[in-house]
Design an enzyme around this catalytic site. Structure first.
Site, PDB file in Angstrom:
ATOM      1  N   GLY A  93       0.799  -1.233   0.000  1.00 58.58           N
ATOM      2  CA  GLY A  93       0.000   0.000   0.000  1.00 58.58           C
ATOM      3  C   GLY A  93       0.825   1.273   0.000  1.00 58.58           C
ATOM      4  O   GLY A  93       0.345   2.328   0.397  1.00 58.58           O
ATOM      5  N   TYR A 131      17.395   4.592  -5.043  1.00 61.86           N
ATOM      6  CA  TYR A 131      16.181   5.340  -5.340  1.00 61.86           C
ATOM      7  C   TYR A 131      16.234   5.774  -6.800  1.00 61.86           C
ATOM      8  O   TYR A 131      17.117   6.519  -7.217  1.00 61.86           O
ATOM      9  CB  TYR A 131      16.055   6.553  -4.416  1.00 61.86           C
ATOM     10  N   HIS A 157       5.984   3.078 -13.401  1.00 63.62           N
ATOM     11  CA  HIS A 157       5.578   1.815 -12.784  1.00 63.62           C
ATOM     12  C   HIS A 157       4.767   1.057 -13.837  1.00 63.62           C
ATOM     13  O   HIS A 157       3.686   1.487 -14.218  1.00 63.62           O
ATOM     14  CB  HIS A 157       4.724   2.082 -11.530  1.00 63.62           C
ATOM     15  N   LYS A 210      -1.334   3.811  -6.130  1.00 63.50           N
ATOM     16  CA  LYS A 210      -1.886   4.076  -7.461  1.00 63.50           C
ATOM     17  C   LYS A 210      -3.183   4.885  -7.429  1.00 63.50           C
ATOM     18  O   LYS A 210      -4.010   4.677  -6.546  1.00 63.50           O
ATOM     19  CB  LYS A 210      -2.149   2.734  -8.156  1.00 63.50           C
ATOM     20  N   GLU A 223       8.327  -6.025  -7.043  1.00 57.58           N
ATOM     21  CA  GLU A 223       7.651  -6.983  -6.165  1.00 57.58           C
ATOM     22  C   GLU A 223       6.636  -7.788  -6.953  1.00 57.58           C
ATOM     23  O   GLU A 223       6.292  -7.452  -8.083  1.00 57.58           O
ATOM     24  CB  GLU A 223       6.954  -6.279  -4.988  1.00 57.58           C
ATOM     25  N   ARG A 283      -2.165 -11.957  -5.612  1.00 58.60           N
ATOM     26  CA  ARG A 283      -3.624 -11.842  -5.431  1.00 58.60           C
ATOM     27  C   ARG A 283      -4.210 -11.094  -6.613  1.00 58.60           C
ATOM     28  O   ARG A 283      -3.483 -10.604  -7.463  1.00 58.60           O
ATOM     29  CB  ARG A 283      -3.893 -11.038  -4.156  1.00 58.60           C
ATOM     30  N   ARG A 304      -9.503   5.521  -9.727  1.00 51.71           N
ATOM     31  CA  ARG A 304      -9.986   5.098  -8.406  1.00 51.71           C
ATOM     32  C   ARG A 304     -10.719   6.266  -7.760  1.00 51.71           C
ATOM     33  O   ARG A 304     -10.144   7.355  -7.616  1.00 51.71           O
ATOM     34  CB  ARG A 304      -8.814   4.708  -7.507  1.00 51.71           C
TER      35      ARG A 304
HETATM   36  P1  ADP Z   1      -2.759  -2.932  -5.842  1.00 52.76           P
HETATM   37  O1  ADP Z   1      -3.900  -3.894  -5.841  1.00 52.76           O
HETATM   38  O2  ADP Z   1      -2.570  -2.277  -7.122  1.00 52.76           O
HETATM   39  O3  ADP Z   1      -1.491  -3.434  -5.228  1.00 52.76           O
HETATM   40  P2  ADP Z   1      -3.177  -1.403  -3.534  1.00 52.76           P
HETATM   41  O4  ADP Z   1      -1.923  -1.791  -2.851  1.00 52.76           O
HETATM   42  O5  ADP Z   1      -3.603   0.012  -3.482  1.00 52.76           O
HETATM   43  O6  ADP Z   1      -3.202  -1.706  -5.037  1.00 52.76           O
HETATM   44  O7  ADP Z   1      -4.398  -2.377  -3.094  1.00 52.76           O
HETATM   45  C1  ADP Z   1      -4.636  -2.832  -1.877  1.00 52.76           C
HETATM   46  C2  ADP Z   1      -5.330  -1.751  -1.113  1.00 52.76           C
HETATM   47  O8  ADP Z   1      -6.726  -1.842  -1.196  1.00 52.76           O
HETATM   48  C3  ADP Z   1      -4.964  -1.841   0.325  1.00 52.76           C
HETATM   49  O9  ADP Z   1      -4.009  -0.853   0.618  1.00 52.76           O
HETATM   50  C4  ADP Z   1      -6.237  -1.566   1.086  1.00 52.76           C
HETATM   51  O10 ADP Z   1      -6.156  -0.341   1.769  1.00 52.76           O
HETATM   52  C5  ADP Z   1      -7.299  -1.473   0.037  1.00 52.76           C
HETATM   53  N1  ADP Z   1      -8.405  -2.384   0.316  1.00 52.76           N
HETATM   54  C6  ADP Z   1      -8.347  -3.590   0.863  1.00 52.76           C
HETATM   55  N2  ADP Z   1      -9.543  -4.169   0.939  1.00 52.76           N
HETATM   56  C7  ADP Z   1     -10.401  -3.306   0.408  1.00 52.76           C
HETATM   57  C8  ADP Z   1     -11.807  -3.324   0.157  1.00 52.76           C
HETATM   58  N3  ADP Z   1     -12.561  -4.347   0.458  1.00 52.76           N
HETATM   59  N4  ADP Z   1     -12.376  -2.268  -0.439  1.00 52.76           N
HETATM   60  C9  ADP Z   1     -11.636  -1.230  -0.784  1.00 52.76           C
HETATM   61  N5  ADP Z   1     -10.312  -1.162  -0.583  1.00 52.76           N
HETATM   62  C10 ADP Z   1      -9.704  -2.167   0.001  1.00 52.76           C
HETATM   63  P1  ADP Z   2       4.158  -1.594  -2.177  1.00 50.86           P
HETATM   64  O1  ADP Z   2       4.400  -2.982  -1.679  1.00 50.86           O
HETATM   65  O2  ADP Z   2       3.826  -0.642  -1.090  1.00 50.86           O
HETATM   66  O3  ADP Z   2       3.243  -1.553  -3.345  1.00 50.86           O
HETATM   67  P2  ADP Z   2       6.363  -1.246  -4.079  1.00 50.86           P
HETATM   68  O4  ADP Z   2       7.696  -1.827  -3.827  1.00 50.86           O
HETATM   69  O5  ADP Z   2       5.497  -1.919  -5.057  1.00 50.86           O
HETATM   70  O6  ADP Z   2       5.603  -1.113  -2.688  1.00 50.86           O
HETATM   71  O7  ADP Z   2       6.537   0.285  -4.490  1.00 50.86           O
HETATM   72  C1  ADP Z   2       5.437   1.150  -4.587  1.00 50.86           C
HETATM   73  C2  ADP Z   2       5.826   2.399  -5.348  1.00 50.86           C
HETATM   74  O8  ADP Z   2       6.899   3.087  -4.670  1.00 50.86           O
HETATM   75  C3  ADP Z   2       6.379   2.155  -6.728  1.00 50.86           C
HETATM   76  O9  ADP Z   2       5.350   2.017  -7.694  1.00 50.86           O
HETATM   77  C4  ADP Z   2       7.204   3.400  -6.963  1.00 50.86           C
HETATM   78  O10 ADP Z   2       6.425   4.514  -7.306  1.00 50.86           O
HETATM   79  C5  ADP Z   2       7.814   3.638  -5.583  1.00 50.86           C
HETATM   80  N1  ADP Z   2       9.119   2.944  -5.467  1.00 50.86           N
HETATM   81  C6  ADP Z   2       9.339   1.728  -4.955  1.00 50.86           C
HETATM   82  N2  ADP Z   2      10.655   1.388  -5.005  1.00 50.86           N
HETATM   83  C7  ADP Z   2      11.283   2.435  -5.605  1.00 50.86           C
HETATM   84  C8  ADP Z   2      12.645   2.714  -5.948  1.00 50.86           C
HETATM   85  N3  ADP Z   2      13.638   1.859  -5.681  1.00 50.86           N
HETATM   86  N4  ADP Z   2      12.925   3.908  -6.548  1.00 50.86           N
HETATM   87  C9  ADP Z   2      11.939   4.789  -6.815  1.00 50.86           C
HETATM   88  N5  ADP Z   2      10.646   4.586  -6.512  1.00 50.86           N
HETATM   89  C10 ADP Z   2      10.316   3.429  -5.908  1.00 50.86           C
HETATM   90 MG    MG Z   3       3.519  -2.509  -5.175  1.00 49.31          MG
END
Ligand code: ADP
Ligand code: ADP
Ligand code: MG
Length: 450
Positions: free
Chosen positions: A164, A202, A208, A237, A288, A292, A338
């Site tokens: 998140g 960084y 992304h 996002k 990552e 799901r 969103r």
């Molecule tokens: P992605 O699916 O692209 O990784 P997110 O990390 O934003 O995007 O998606 C998970 C997020 O959705 C979580 O951070 C959580 O806060 C939110 N979330 C989880 N369950 C629900 C739900 N039932 N309805 C709306 N949002 C939710």
């Molecule tokens: P999460 O598990 O919270 O989704 P991610 O590792 O997917 O975390 O990273 C979420 C966002 O953070 C990425 O889409 C990007 O915008 C930023 N980010 C993550 N890692 C880096 C990095 N090494 N350099 C720059 N931006 C990053």
């Molecule tokens: Mg991510």
């Protein structure tokens, strides 16, 4: 064939899953917390069962109560949606112990990929490029300092169990490292119950771009193209689209092949997403894997014509994929916005409350995924995302015009939403021309206190 599935979630994703089950003639069981009984998912399911009080720890995250509900109602499988227990390895394992099918990958896979430092190692093993960073997790501030010297500042400290967009700290120079390390540790512990950290270089202004994977239990894996999710606020996002204007056919193939290679290497099962950061030069790096269904899965459904939730259920039942990679064609262009119940002009503070007037846009190529209905109430207890507007056009230009028109039509009052904020994004020149990266919102909306 499953006859009954329990949906361990709420909100739009629970509704999304119930709809898929319904079309597949599978009965559904909705769970709910006290105070959430009037939610749409409760009204649409065939059976409902209360799993605890309002507190999410005691309801939507209450593994024992949810498993008991599945057993009591005779559900053969549990769909976890996203968020909540969807990436909880212990829950996946306990489902199996109870003889219930967890709709998702095996518990060990969730454990491996849920540890983002370990996931990097798995990517390296599969010859998928990763960002220059720490080998495994950081052991101490000293270890972090040594690693940062090798990587060179700026660096990013990240939570091993993060999600998140939380638990990340950019560090520009060594003097700031100790403080950043300690705050990140604290944030990781309080948000994820795990203080472990790792480090990456960084990357400045990356895009992304992620690939949707679909894998069955027989070793077949396909990817369903990419999603560009560079429009982010606080690493979360906000707008997603498919395909990405940035990718050449060659780069798409390279990134898709790498995603499949990683999924095959770890013997992945189910739907999953391989997330990458991409530099202007076209160099891409794995960040990552999400094990799901994702929030933004509808844009992929719009361009491929494939129902990902139905496929997810079918592969969980052991069915073989009916597609090969060459059968997957991306048609047209899809965009998702969103819609959150929050006030962009008050630091994006959540804005729960009753919805007195609701009007959702419609028309050709428009899809709304939401659990809102006129007269419902948005609870302050849960995530503020209340709807997703998804459009599909022949071209990106058409999709943008459609989204603009949809945002103009949409009414959700009197609660505050980010609809006008989304409108600004969609109408922004740099968005329209496709010249954007993850710095888009921070640079264009400085005044909104990002
Ligand atoms: P992605 O699916 O692209 O990784 P997110 O990390 O934003 O995007 O998606 C998970 C997020 O959705 C979580 O951070 C959580 O806060 C939110 N979330 C989880 N369950 C629900 C739900 N039932 N309805 C709306 N949002 C939710
Ligand atoms: P999460 O598990 O919270 O989704 P991610 O590792 O997917 O975390 O990273 C979420 C966002 O953070 C990425 O889409 C990007 O915008 C930023 N980010 C993550 N890692 C880096 C990095 N090494 N350099 C720059 N931006 C990053
Ligand atoms: Mg991510």
């Amino acid at each position: 064939m499953f006859k009954k599935i329990l949906i361990a979630n709420r909100g739009e994703i629970a509704v999304r899953i119930i709809r898929a089950c319904n079309e597949m003639n599978i009965l559904t069981v909705a769970i709910y917390a006290q105070g959430d009984e009037s939610s749409l998912h409760v009204q649409l399911a065939d059976e409902i069962i209360c799993v605890g009080p309002r507190d999410v720890q005691q309801s939507y995250l209450n593994k024992t109560a949810i498993l008991s509900a599945a057993i009591a109602t005779g559900a053969e499988a549990i769909h976890p949606g996203f968020g909540f227990l969807s990436e909880n390895a212990e829950f996946a394992a306990r489902c199996v112990e109870c003889g219930i099918n967890f709709i998702g990958p095996k518990a060990e896979m969730i454990t491996q990929m849920g540890d983002k430092a370990m996931a990097r190692q798995l990517a390296i093993k599969a010859k998928v490029p990763v960002i220059f960073g720490s080998l495994g997790m950081l052991k101490s501030v000293e270890d972090a300092k040594r690693t940062a010297k090798k990587i060179k500042y700026p660096i990013l400290i990240k939570a091993v169990s993060g999600g998140g967009g939380k638990g990340m700290r950019v560090v520009e120079r060594e003097e700031e490292l100790e403080m950043a390390y300690k705050t990140a540790q604290f944030e990781a512990q309080t948000s994820f119950g795990d203080a472990s950290l790792y480090m990456e270089k960084y990357i400045l202004r990356p895009k992304h771009i992620e690939f949707q994977i679909l894998a069955d239990k027989h070793g077949n894996v396909v990817h369903l193209g990419e999603r560009d999710c560079s429009i982010q606020r606080r690493n979360q996002k906000v707008v997603e689209e498919s395909p990405s204007v940035f990718l050449s056919e060659k780069l798409r193939q390279q990134m898709g092949d790498a995603a499949i290679r990683l999924a095959k290497n770890v013997e992945y099962e189910g739907v999953g997403t391989i997330e990458y950061l991409v530099e202007e030069s076209g160099l891409f790096y794995f960040i990552e894997m999400n094990t799901r269904i994702q929030v933004e899965h509808p844009v992929t459904e719009m361009v491929t014509g494939i129902d990902l939730v139905k496929e997810q259920i079918k592969v969980a039942m052991g069915q073989k994929l009916t597609y090969r990679q060459k059968d997957i064609q991306l048609t047209g262009h899809a965009i998702e916005c969103r819609i959150n119940a929050e006030d962009p002009f008050n630091n994006f503070r959540p804005s729960p409350g009753p919805v007195e007037v609701l009007f959702f846009p419609g028309g050709h190529g428009v899809r709304i995924d939401s659990a809102l209905y006129q007269g419902c109430s948005v609870s302050p207890t849960y995530d503020s995302m209340v709807a997703k507007i998804i459009v599909h056009g022949k071209t990106r230009e058409e999709a943008i015009s459609k989204m603009r028109r949809c945002l103009e039509e949409c009414i959700i009052t009197p609660i505050k939403t980010n609809i006008d904020f989304q409108y600004e994004i969609i109408n922004n020149e740099d968005y329209i021309s496709g010249t954007f990266d993850t710095s888009f919102i921070p640079t264009h909306f400085k005044k909104l206190n990002n």
